[in-house]
Design a protein around this motif. Structure first.
Motif, PDB file in Angstrom:
ATOM      1  N   PRO A  49     -11.305  -1.029   5.414  1.00  0.00           N
ATOM      2  CA  PRO A  49      -9.909  -0.649   5.637  1.00  0.00           C
ATOM      3  C   PRO A  49      -9.029  -0.850   4.411  1.00  0.00           C
ATOM      4  O   PRO A  49      -8.111  -0.060   4.162  1.00  0.00           O
ATOM      5  N   ALA A  50      -9.302  -1.902   3.631  1.00  0.00           N
ATOM      6  CA  ALA A  50      -8.498  -2.139   2.427  1.00  0.00           C
ATOM      7  C   ALA A  50      -8.645  -0.974   1.448  1.00  0.00           C
ATOM      8  O   ALA A  50      -7.653  -0.504   0.867  1.00  0.00           O
ATOM      9  N   ILE A  51      -9.868  -0.489   1.275  1.00  0.00           N
ATOM     10  CA  ILE A  51     -10.087   0.654   0.395  1.00  0.00           C
ATOM     11  C   ILE A  51      -9.420   1.897   0.953  1.00  0.00           C
ATOM     12  O   ILE A  51      -8.813   2.697   0.212  1.00  0.00           O
ATOM     13  N   LEU A  52      -9.498   2.089   2.268  1.00  0.00           N
ATOM     14  CA  LEU A  52      -8.867   3.259   2.880  1.00  0.00           C
ATOM     15  C   LEU A  52      -7.363   3.247   2.673  1.00  0.00           C
ATOM     16  O   LEU A  52      -6.740   4.285   2.425  1.00  0.00           O
ATOM     17  N   PHE A  53      -6.768   2.089   2.774  1.00  0.00           N
ATOM     18  CA  PHE A  53      -5.321   2.005   2.559  1.00  0.00           C
ATOM     19  C   PHE A  53      -4.951   2.266   1.100  1.00  0.00           C
ATOM     20  O   PHE A  53      -3.876   2.813   0.816  1.00  0.00           O
ATOM     21  N   THR A  54      -5.845   1.893   0.171  1.00  0.00           N
ATOM     22  CA  THR A  54      -5.562   2.239  -1.224  1.00  0.00           C
ATOM     23  C   THR A  54      -5.661   3.750  -1.427  1.00  0.00           C
ATOM     24  O   THR A  54      -4.941   4.310  -2.250  1.00  0.00           O
TER      25      THR A  54
END
Length: 541
Positions: A315-320
């Motif tokens: 999710p952290a990568i998706l938000f970036t």
């Protein structure tokens, strides 16, 4: 009343039971034949390959390399999944681990993340030009170890498939009769000794069921190896199929089926080895909680580390990705619409319902039938799980075009593809639940004059309902994430979350993939919470 009347009634009941057993066997056999239908395309395609061409492809050095890569990947992912899933199951089911309920949910949730999304996230984070490399560059670190290849494939697939082992093992732990463990303790066995001698043998069927699902998933996945640039059968089959090299695709698909049979035989031997020590739970108390003492808080580091890699990173990568500017899609493709979400949910829900109905006769016949032939339909159903989705898709396309043209381009074909691919998930959980039910309960109902089907509906079905619901939820989860079969078989104009994600990924428009990917993970997480919400947290404190 004559003496012959009770005997006559028993004979009639036995006759009805024999007829219904035969009907059950025929129904289970029909389901098994139906799910094997896509393999007809593979066999027919392989038969059309000239014999010299067949052996030329089969004995090439590249074929051997691909075979070894596939075997190593399956063995490594399965072994690591057991090493992660079993300790997590024990910690959350039989110890006083802090925040036990929270860690139970966190340990199961990686199953909702599609492995190909996890692979994209790991490449974006740990690739040569990823977030970690950018962060270390100012410190003078010019190069980091490559995430591509076998290592990256094993890490990603393990993190997103170990919940299969965790869930099946934990279900077995929650069903263990505590009296057997306490009896071992009274014989001066330590906690570890009682676990090794009493608990572990009873866990073998559950561990084997979860390991089987992990192995077959790894064998059939093509998204993760493709992203990690690791040549296994699934990746090569996809490449050859899209290039219309049917001879290569059909021969490699046959080799995949052979590997599936080997895995099924190995799992069957493990399961038979645990049957002699298996014990049917008759509703007695579960074992007491194992006190971790001073290691209580230290033990939380293990589930925290796993959750961080499997749940926090993607999710952290998706938000970036949300904050990145991305190029417009070629051909002015449609923007994301919420209709795609509804399409995904509809198709997956239909597949879950159909899988449960098809799994009941297979699971019951395998668990309660006499002889090895009774488990044959269940074993046959696992073959479709290992066949790549792209092979299932092309097989059903061929069937629809040649045998049932009125179904071509319909939602029914797509739903049937999901059933072919993921039926073993419903069969496995249902069969495990049936094995936990004391057969004497059904016999008692039948001695009261109840026909077998009525006795099953009133006595067995309520007891196995948690397993049925868990199986339906697992089928729903994996159907939501299925990529290749959806791309090939979706009805005209029927766009889903995964097909849209794949389109924008191919166009490198990562920003446009972030929203549907997060939606897909969110819906899958809700369905997993349904599974975990049915558990009774009655562990003795």
């Amino acid at each position: 009343m004559s003496v012959s009347d009770p005997v006559s009634r028993r004979i009639k009941r036995r006759s009805r039971g024999d007829v219904q057993t035969l009907v059950l066997a025929l129904l289970a056999g029909s389901v098994a034949v139906a799910v094997l239908t896509p393999l007809l395309w593979v066999l027919n395609s392989a038969r059309s390959v000239p014999l010299d061409r067949f052996f030329d492809i089969l004995f090439r050095r590249t074929t051997l390399d691909i075979f070894l890569n596939t075997v190593v990947l399956v063995v490594a992912v399965t072994a690591l999944s057991v090493l992660i899933g079993v300790p997590l199951a024990v910690l959350t089911a039989q110890t006083d681990l802090p925040f036990r309920r929270l860690f139970t949910v966190l340990a199961a949730l990686p199953l909702v993340v599609p492995s190909y999304i996890g692979a994209f996230a790991f490449v974006s984070a740990f690739g040569p030009r990823g977030e970690l490399a950018d962060a270390l560059a100012p410190l003078g670190v010019e190069q980091i170890p490559s995430i591509y290849g076998l290592v990256g494939s094993v890490i990603v697939l393990t993190l997103f498939t170990y919940p299969y082992v965790f869930l099946t093992t934990r279900a077995s732990l929650l069903s263990i009769d505590g009296r057997t463990v306490e009896a071992a303790r009274t014989l001066n066995h330590t906690r570890l000794g009682a676990f090794r001698r009493v608990t572990l043998p009873q866990l073998k069927p559950g561990i084997a069921a979860g390991a089987l699902l992990v192995a077959l998933y790894t064998l059939s996945d093509f998204g993760t190896p493709a992203i990690m640039q690791f040549d296994v059968f699934t990746r090569i089959i996809y490449v050859r199929t899209t290039a219309r090299q049917v001879d290569f695709a059909s021969i490699f698909s046959i080799l995949l089926v052979v590997l599936t049979v080997v895995i099924l035989l190995a799992e069957s031997r493990i399961e038979r080895g645990g049957e002699t020590s298996a014990y049917v739970n008759r509703g007695t108390d579960r074992p007491g909680v194992v006190r971790l003492g001073r290691w209580r808080w230290v033990a939380t580091l293990f589930p925290l580390a796993v959750a961080s890699l499997a749940l926090a990173l993607p999710p952290a990568i998706l938000f970036t990705w949300l904050g990145r500017s991305t190029p417009e899609l070629a051909g002015a493709a449609v923007d994301f619409r919420w209709e795609f979400t509804w399409n995904s949910v509809t198709a997956s829900a239909l597949a879950a319902g159909a899988s449960v109905l098809a799994a009941l006769p297979l699971a019951y016949l395998s668990a309660r039938g006499d002889g090895r032939l009774s488990s044959l339909p269940e074993r046959a159903s696992y073959v479709g799980y290992a066949v790549p989705g792209v092979v299932v898709g092309f097989g059903l396309l061929s069937v629809a075009l040649n045998a049932t043209p009125f179904l071509y381009g319909s939602l029914a074909v797509l739903v049937f593809a999901y059933v072919v691919r993921f039926l073993p998930q419903a069969v496995g959980t249902t069969r495990s639940s049936i094995l936990q039910v004391d057969p004497q309960l059904l016999e008692a109902a039948r001695t009261l004059g109840k026909p077998p089907l009525v006795a099953f509906r009133k006595v067995v079905l309520p007891l196995v309902m948690p397993g049925i619901v868990a199986g339906a939820a697992l089928v729903f989860l994996t159907s939501m994430k299925e990529l290749a079969a959806t791309l090939l078989l979706r009805p005209f104009g029927f766009e889903t979350l995964v097909t849209y994600i794949w389109q924008v990924q191919e166009a490198a428009a990562y920003g446009q993939a972030a929203v549907p990917a997060l939606v897909l993970i969110g819906i899958s997480a809700l369905s997993m919470l349904v599974i975990l919400g049915r558990e009774r947290y009655d562990v003795k404190e």
